[in-house]
Motif scaffolding. Structure first.
Motif, PDB file in Angstrom:
ATOM      1  N   LEU A   4      45.830  49.338  48.854  1.00  0.00           N
ATOM      2  CA  LEU A   4      45.753  48.109  48.072  1.00  0.00           C
ATOM      3  C   LEU A   4      44.672  48.261  47.015  1.00  0.00           C
ATOM      4  O   LEU A   4      43.544  48.645  47.336  1.00  0.00           O
ATOM      5  CB  LEU A   4      45.423  46.919  48.973  1.00  0.00           C
ATOM      6  N   VAL A   5      45.021  47.933  45.793  1.00  0.00           N
ATOM      7  CA  VAL A   5      44.069  48.025  44.684  1.00  0.00           C
ATOM      8  C   VAL A   5      43.943  46.666  44.040  1.00  0.00           C
ATOM      9  O   VAL A   5      44.928  46.112  43.535  1.00  0.00           O
ATOM     10  CB  VAL A   5      44.513  49.065  43.638  1.00  0.00           C
ATOM     11  N   GLU A   6      42.719  46.145  44.056  1.00  0.00           N
ATOM     12  CA  GLU A   6      42.447  44.824  43.489  1.00  0.00           C
ATOM     13  C   GLU A   6      41.894  44.952  42.081  1.00  0.00           C
ATOM     14  O   GLU A   6      41.246  45.937  41.738  1.00  0.00           O
ATOM     15  CB  GLU A   6      41.447  44.082  44.362  1.00  0.00           C
ATOM     16  N   SER A   7      42.103  43.917  41.301  1.00  0.00           N
ATOM     17  CA  SER A   7      41.524  43.839  39.971  1.00  0.00           C
ATOM     18  C   SER A   7      41.398  42.379  39.566  1.00  0.00           C
ATOM     19  O   SER A   7      41.999  41.506  40.187  1.00  0.00           O
ATOM     20  CB  SER A   7      42.391  44.592  38.958  1.00  0.00           C
ATOM     21  N   GLY A   8      40.598  42.147  38.525  1.00  0.00           N
ATOM     22  CA  GLY A   8      40.510  40.809  37.963  1.00  0.00           C
ATOM     23  C   GLY A   8      39.230  40.062  38.238  1.00  0.00           C
ATOM     24  O   GLY A   8      39.044  38.952  37.725  1.00  0.00           O
ATOM     25  N   GLY A   9      38.338  40.621  39.037  1.00  0.00           N
ATOM     26  CA  GLY A   9      37.079  39.931  39.291  1.00  0.00           C
ATOM     27  C   GLY A   9      36.172  39.984  38.073  1.00  0.00           C
ATOM     28  O   GLY A   9      36.476  40.624  37.072  1.00  0.00           O
ATOM     29  N   GLY A  10      35.050  39.270  38.177  1.00  0.00           N
ATOM     30  CA  GLY A  10      34.096  39.280  37.082  1.00  0.00           C
ATOM     31  C   GLY A  10      33.180  38.082  37.128  1.00  0.00           C
ATOM     32  O   GLY A  10      33.093  37.374  38.132  1.00  0.00           O
ATOM     33  N   LEU A  11      32.506  37.869  36.002  1.00  0.00           N
ATOM     34  CA  LEU A  11      31.567  36.764  35.844  1.00  0.00           C
ATOM     35  C   LEU A  11      32.229  35.661  35.019  1.00  0.00           C
ATOM     36  O   LEU A  11      32.795  35.944  33.949  1.00  0.00           O
ATOM     37  CB  LEU A  11      30.298  37.247  35.148  1.00  0.00           C
ATOM     38  N   VAL A  12      32.145  34.440  35.510  1.00  0.00           N
ATOM     39  CA  VAL A  12      32.739  33.312  34.803  1.00  0.00           C
ATOM     40  C   VAL A  12      31.837  32.105  34.957  1.00  0.00           C
ATOM     41  O   VAL A  12      31.118  31.970  35.957  1.00  0.00           O
ATOM     42  CB  VAL A  12      34.164  33.032  35.353  1.00  0.00           C
ATOM     43  N   GLN A  13      31.863  31.243  33.975  1.00  0.00           N
ATOM     44  CA  GLN A  13      31.058  30.026  34.035  1.00  0.00           C
ATOM     45  C   GLN A  13      31.728  28.996  34.944  1.00  0.00           C
ATOM     46  O   GLN A  13      32.953  29.013  35.122  1.00  0.00           O
ATOM     47  CB  GLN A  13      30.875  29.444  32.635  1.00  0.00           C
ATOM     48  N   VAL A  92      32.652  38.298  47.303  1.00  0.00           N
ATOM     49  CA  VAL A  92      33.542  39.445  47.151  1.00  0.00           C
ATOM     50  C   VAL A  92      34.891  39.032  47.728  1.00  0.00           C
ATOM     51  O   VAL A  92      34.963  38.549  48.864  1.00  0.00           O
ATOM     52  CB  VAL A  92      33.003  40.687  47.875  1.00  0.00           C
ATOM     53  N   TYR A  93      35.924  39.203  46.946  1.00  0.00           N
ATOM     54  CA  TYR A  93      37.268  38.821  47.349  1.00  0.00           C
ATOM     55  C   TYR A  93      38.056  40.070  47.758  1.00  0.00           C
ATOM     56  O   TYR A  93      38.078  41.069  47.035  1.00  0.00           O
ATOM     57  CB  TYR A  93      37.970  38.093  46.202  1.00  0.00           C
ATOM     58  N   PHE A  94      38.700  39.960  48.909  1.00  0.00           N
ATOM     59  CA  PHE A  94      39.478  41.059  49.457  1.00  0.00           C
ATOM     60  C   PHE A  94      40.930  40.627  49.623  1.00  0.00           C
ATOM     61  O   PHE A  94      41.196  39.508  50.094  1.00  0.00           O
ATOM     62  CB  PHE A  94      38.963  41.464  50.843  1.00  0.00           C
ATOM     63  N   GLN A 110      34.303  41.664  43.037  1.00  0.00           N
ATOM     64  CA  GLN A 110      33.261  40.642  42.965  1.00  0.00           C
ATOM     65  C   GLN A 110      33.667  39.535  42.003  1.00  0.00           C
ATOM     66  O   GLN A 110      34.080  39.804  40.875  1.00  0.00           O
ATOM     67  CB  GLN A 110      31.941  41.267  42.507  1.00  0.00           C
ATOM     68  N   VAL A 111      33.504  38.314  42.466  1.00  0.00           N
ATOM     69  CA  VAL A 111      33.667  37.133  41.616  1.00  0.00           C
ATOM     70  C   VAL A 111      32.340  36.394  41.612  1.00  0.00           C
ATOM     71  O   VAL A 111      31.821  36.024  42.677  1.00  0.00           O
ATOM     72  CB  VAL A 111      34.788  36.219  42.134  1.00  0.00           C
ATOM     73  N   THR A 112      31.791  36.196  40.424  1.00  0.00           N
ATOM     74  CA  THR A 112      30.523  35.494  40.283  1.00  0.00           C
ATOM     75  C   THR A 112      30.716  34.314  39.349  1.00  0.00           C
ATOM     76  O   THR A 112      31.168  34.486  38.214  1.00  0.00           O
ATOM     77  CB  THR A 112      29.431  36.418  39.733  1.00  0.00           C
ATOM     78  N   VAL A 113      30.388  33.135  39.856  1.00  0.00           N
ATOM     79  CA  VAL A 113      30.506  31.914  39.063  1.00  0.00           C
ATOM     80  C   VAL A 113      29.101  31.407  38.786  1.00  0.00           C
ATOM     81  O   VAL A 113      28.391  30.951  39.693  1.00  0.00           O
ATOM     82  CB  VAL A 113      31.336  30.850  39.798  1.00  0.00           C
ATOM     83  N   SER A 114      28.695  31.502  37.534  1.00  0.00           N
ATOM     84  CA  SER A 114      27.320  31.168  37.187  1.00  0.00           C
ATOM     85  C   SER A 114      27.229  30.859  35.708  1.00  0.00           C
ATOM     86  O   SER A 114      27.946  31.434  34.893  1.00  0.00           O
ATOM     87  CB  SER A 114      26.390  32.324  37.539  1.00  0.00           C
ATOM     88  N   SER A 115      26.322  29.957  35.364  1.00  0.00           N
ATOM     89  CA  SER A 115      26.088  29.652  33.966  1.00  0.00           C
ATOM     90  C   SER A 115      24.936  30.487  33.433  1.00  0.00           C
ATOM     91  O   SER A 115      24.590  30.406  32.255  1.00  0.00           O
ATOM     92  CB  SER A 115      25.796  28.167  33.791  1.00  0.00           C
TER      93      SER A 115
END
Length: 115
Positions: A4-13, A92-94, A110-115
């Protein structure tokens, strides 16, 4: 063997959106359920959402109404559309594909929600 290969995580406000993808290679004929889990340091991994081969869907109460799980059978891929993201969604989303005798995990994104 399934990978399984995940993609699409990142930093978002806060209030933003992200879409996670999880693509499977190999035969997934033994798979009954595709799901997304998340984990923060020091806490147990928790189920976010899952979808069965028959199309039944279940969401954690904390994400209901904001997240949408879907699948593309032709591409052996499951998606997680995340809207109205909150700082507490940071983790971290799996992805996880499982069946009676099968249990496969992605490497996490990794999904990071931060301003």
């Amino acid at each position: 063997q399934v990978q399984l290969v995940e993609s699409g995580g990142g930093l978002v406000q806060p209030g933003g959106s992200l879409r996670l993808s999880c693509a499977a290679s190999g035969s997934i004929n033994s798979i009954n359920v595709m799901g997304w889990f998340r984990q923060v340091p020091g806490k147990q991994r928790e189920l976010v959402a899952h979808i069965t081969t028959s199309g039944r869907i279940n969401y954690a109460s904390s994400v209901k109404g904001r997240f949408t799980i879907s699948r593309d059978n032709a591409k052996n891929t499951v998606y997680l559309q995340m809207n109205s993201l909150k700082p507490e969604d940071t983790a971290v989303y799996f992805c996880n594909f499982w069946g009676l005798s099968s249990d496969y995990w992605g490497q996490g994104t990794q999904v990071t929600v931060s301003s």
